[in-house]
Design a protein around this motif. Structure first.
Motif, PDB file in Angstrom:
ATOM      1  N   UNK A  68       0.810  -1.230   0.000  1.00 43.67           N
ATOM      2  CA  UNK A  68       0.000   0.000   0.000  1.00 43.67           C
ATOM      3  C   UNK A  68       0.840   1.275   0.000  1.00 43.67           C
ATOM      4  N   UNK A  69       1.988   1.252   0.685  1.00 43.39           N
ATOM      5  CA  UNK A  69       2.825   2.453   0.763  1.00 43.39           C
ATOM      6  C   UNK A  69       3.503   2.794  -0.559  1.00 43.39           C
ATOM      7  N   UNK A  70       3.515   1.833  -1.504  1.00 44.74           N
ATOM      8  CA  UNK A  70       4.179   2.052  -2.794  1.00 44.74           C
ATOM      9  C   UNK A  70       3.191   2.208  -3.952  1.00 44.74           C
ATOM     10  N   UNK A  71       1.896   2.104  -3.668  1.00 43.23           N
ATOM     11  CA  UNK A  71       0.915   2.071  -4.760  1.00 43.23           C
ATOM     12  C   UNK A  71       0.814   3.408  -5.507  1.00 43.23           C
ATOM     13  N   UNK A  72       0.866   4.516  -4.804  1.00 42.29           N
ATOM     14  CA  UNK A  72       0.790   5.816  -5.475  1.00 42.29           C
ATOM     15  C   UNK A  72       1.975   5.985  -6.424  1.00 42.29           C
ATOM     16  N   UNK A  73       3.171   5.612  -5.953  1.00 45.25           N
ATOM     17  CA  UNK A  73       4.359   5.690  -6.794  1.00 45.25           C
ATOM     18  C   UNK A  73       4.238   4.766  -8.006  1.00 45.25           C
ATOM     19  N   UNK A  74       3.707   3.558  -7.793  1.00 44.81           N
ATOM     20  CA  UNK A  74       3.544   2.595  -8.880  1.00 44.81           C
ATOM     21  C   UNK A  74       2.542   3.093  -9.922  1.00 44.81           C
ATOM     22  N   UNK A  75       1.469   3.736  -9.462  1.00 44.12           N
ATOM     23  CA  UNK A  75       0.473   4.283 -10.390  1.00 44.12           C
ATOM     24  C   UNK A  75       1.091   5.428 -11.196  1.00 44.12           C
ATOM     25  N   UNK A  77       4.227   5.821 -11.863  1.00 42.34           N
ATOM     26  CA  UNK A  77       5.169   5.191 -12.789  1.00 42.34           C
ATOM     27  C   UNK A  77       4.449   4.672 -14.032  1.00 42.34           C
ATOM     28  N   UNK A  78       3.311   4.035 -13.834  1.00 38.84           N
ATOM     29  CA  UNK A  78       2.555   3.440 -14.940  1.00 38.84           C
ATOM     30  C   UNK A  78       2.058   4.500 -15.922  1.00 38.84           C
ATOM     31  N   UNK A  79       1.487   5.578 -15.404  1.00 36.02           N
ATOM     32  CA  UNK A  79       0.929   6.622 -16.265  1.00 36.02           C
ATOM     33  C   UNK A  79       2.023   7.388 -17.004  1.00 36.02           C
ATOM     34  N   UNK A 170      10.828   4.462 -10.613  1.00 38.35           N
ATOM     35  CA  UNK A 170      11.371   3.111 -10.571  1.00 38.35           C
ATOM     36  C   UNK A 170      12.367   2.967  -9.431  1.00 38.35           C
ATOM     37  N   UNK A 171      13.155   4.006  -9.220  1.00 37.90           N
ATOM     38  CA  UNK A 171      14.128   3.987  -8.132  1.00 37.90           C
ATOM     39  C   UNK A 171      13.423   3.860  -6.784  1.00 37.90           C
ATOM     40  N   UNK A 172      12.307   4.561  -6.627  1.00 37.26           N
ATOM     41  CA  UNK A 172      11.570   4.534  -5.366  1.00 37.26           C
ATOM     42  C   UNK A 172      10.788   3.233  -5.173  1.00 37.26           C
ATOM     43  N   UNK A 173      10.697   2.426  -6.222  1.00 34.99           N
ATOM     44  CA  UNK A 173       9.996   1.143  -6.126  1.00 34.99           C
ATOM     45  C   UNK A 173      10.948  -0.012  -5.830  1.00 34.99           C
ATOM     46  N   UNK A 174      12.160   0.310  -5.424  1.00 31.59           N
ATOM     47  CA  UNK A 174      13.142  -0.735  -5.122  1.00 31.59           C
ATOM     48  C   UNK A 174      12.609  -1.675  -4.046  1.00 31.59           C
ATOM     49  N   UNK A 175      12.738  -2.966  -4.305  1.00 30.05           N
ATOM     50  CA  UNK A 175      12.261  -3.967  -3.364  1.00 30.05           C
ATOM     51  C   UNK A 175      10.878  -4.500  -3.679  1.00 30.05           C
ATOM     52  N   UNK A 176      10.137  -3.809  -4.557  1.00 28.06           N
ATOM     53  CA  UNK A 176       8.790  -4.255  -4.938  1.00 28.06           C
ATOM     54  C   UNK A 176       8.919  -5.294  -6.045  1.00 28.06           C
ATOM     55  N   UNK A 177       8.090  -6.322  -6.011  1.00 27.92           N
ATOM     56  CA  UNK A 177       8.129  -7.387  -7.012  1.00 27.92           C
ATOM     57  C   UNK A 177       7.974  -6.829  -8.423  1.00 27.92           C
ATOM     58  N   UNK A 229      11.745  -5.115 -17.813  1.00 26.75           N
ATOM     59  CA  UNK A 229      12.342  -5.834 -16.692  1.00 26.75           C
ATOM     60  C   UNK A 229      13.804  -5.430 -16.510  1.00 26.75           C
ATOM     61  N   UNK A 230      14.520  -5.271 -17.617  1.00 26.90           N
ATOM     62  CA  UNK A 230      15.920  -4.878 -17.538  1.00 26.90           C
ATOM     63  C   UNK A 230      16.090  -3.472 -16.970  1.00 26.90           C
ATOM     64  N   UNK A 231      15.237  -2.533 -17.413  1.00 26.77           N
ATOM     65  CA  UNK A 231      15.391  -1.155 -16.948  1.00 26.77           C
ATOM     66  C   UNK A 231      14.958  -1.011 -15.495  1.00 26.77           C
ATOM     67  N   UNK A 232      13.933  -1.745 -15.074  1.00 30.04           N
ATOM     68  CA  UNK A 232      13.529  -1.723 -13.670  1.00 30.04           C
ATOM     69  C   UNK A 232      14.647  -2.295 -12.795  1.00 30.04           C
ATOM     70  N   UNK A 233      15.191  -3.428 -13.207  1.00 28.60           N
ATOM     71  CA  UNK A 233      16.286  -4.043 -12.469  1.00 28.60           C
ATOM     72  C   UNK A 233      17.497  -3.104 -12.427  1.00 28.60           C
TER      73      UNK A 233
END
Length: 299
Positions: A68-75, A77-79, A170-177, A229-233
């Motif tokens: 939940x703490x990463x969902x805003x960042x993930x959204x 990132x997606x947009x 992406x940097x702030x999503x480190x550790x997320x699957x 996947x490569x750029x996220x990694x």
């Protein structure tokens, strides 16, 4: 005796992503006869999302979710990722591949440097400064292209700025699957682009049906999965400053692809620029030190 595991450093992953992203510029043009500009981004995202969902189901992989703490960042990132790809799609059809990658990389380089240094407080070492300096010198040699002021140049700059913001997320999503991030990215991105298509170009969705366009569409989806996947990694295992320099090597890859496939000839300054940026990418990769994350298996 256990077998050795082949792993990637952040720099190697980003260099591979740079080539794949450069190659997508070729596929954008191959898809243009079949799909409208916004529609082809929507169909790409929808296909990638479908492939990811089917793969997860068939392999019975554990379906992890975004905290939940990463969902805003993930959204976000997606947009932003959807907008970035749309800008690149519009740019590469209005100018040469080299010009698209020049304007996008130049903008991304400076925006990423500011974001990484000011917002993230990332340490700037001599090697990083030297690598960024080589890239900047290479990009300056392309200064004549920006004076054209064409739509391709403008969209390229917008794409570069959007990519830098996307990489910050992406940097702030480190550790997320990674699988969870990608399912959200392409699912939400597909919905976003479908809405944009139906709102602004409802009469420019499917232009014509062709075998070449269908193959290019499917190939684009597969490449997008691998490159994402490569750029996220890569960004999760690199400083944002140096990672942006490594990704800028797609300028050299793109210029070469444009020459061999579309006979887009390069001037001497453009050739020198490509070599400088490639050197910056290699130097950036050598400057990185493997971390614990670099030797783990990522899903």
């Amino acid at each position: 005796m256990p077998k050795a595991k082949l792993t990637l450093s952040g720099g190697q992953a980003l260099l591979g992503a740079a080539f794949l992203f450069a190659f997508t510029n070729v596929l954008v043009r191959e898809m243009a006869d079949m799909w409208g500009d916004q529609a082809q981004v929507a169909i790409r995202f929808a296909l990638v999302w479908l492939i990811l969902v089917v793969f997860t189901y068939l392999t019975k992989s554990e379906k992890r979710v975004i905290p939940p703490t990463k969902r805003v960042t993930a959204i976000a990132y997606s947009l932003i990722a959807a907008l970035s790809i749309l800008f690149f799609t519009l740019s590469v059809q209005a100018t040469t591949i080299a010009n698209t990658l020049f304007t996008s990389n130049a903008t991304e380089l400076f925006v990423a440097f500011l974001l990484g240094s000011i917002l993230l407080g990332e340490k700037i070492t001599f090697k990083k400064i030297f690598a960024i300096g080589l890239a900047v010198i290479g990009l300056v040699l392309y200064s004549d292209s920006i004076l054209v002021g064409s739509a391709g140049v403008i969209f390229g700059m917008l794409g570069g700025a959007a990519t830098a913001l996307c990489n910050l997320c992406a940097k702030k999503l480190k550790g997320v699957d990674l699988g969870a991030i990608m399912r959200l990215q392409f699912g939400l991105g597909a919905i976003f682009m479908i809405v944009l298509t139906l709102t602004f170009s409802p009469n420019d969705i499917l232009r014509t049906v062709s075998i070449e366009g269908t193959i290019a569409t499917l190939l684009f989806a597969l490449i997008l999965i691998a490159a994402t996947r490569l750029v996220l990694y890569g960004f999760q295992n690199s400083d944002i400053n140096i990672a942006s320099v490594i990704l800028s090597s797609q300028l050299a890859f793109g210029a070469l692809l444009g020459f061999f496939i579309y006979q887009e000839t390069l001037t001497q300054p453009e050739m020198i620029s490509g070599l400088l940026i490639l050197c910056a990418a290699i130097l950036g990769g050598l400057a990185q030190k493997p971390t614990a994350k670099d030797i783990q298996i990522h899903s």
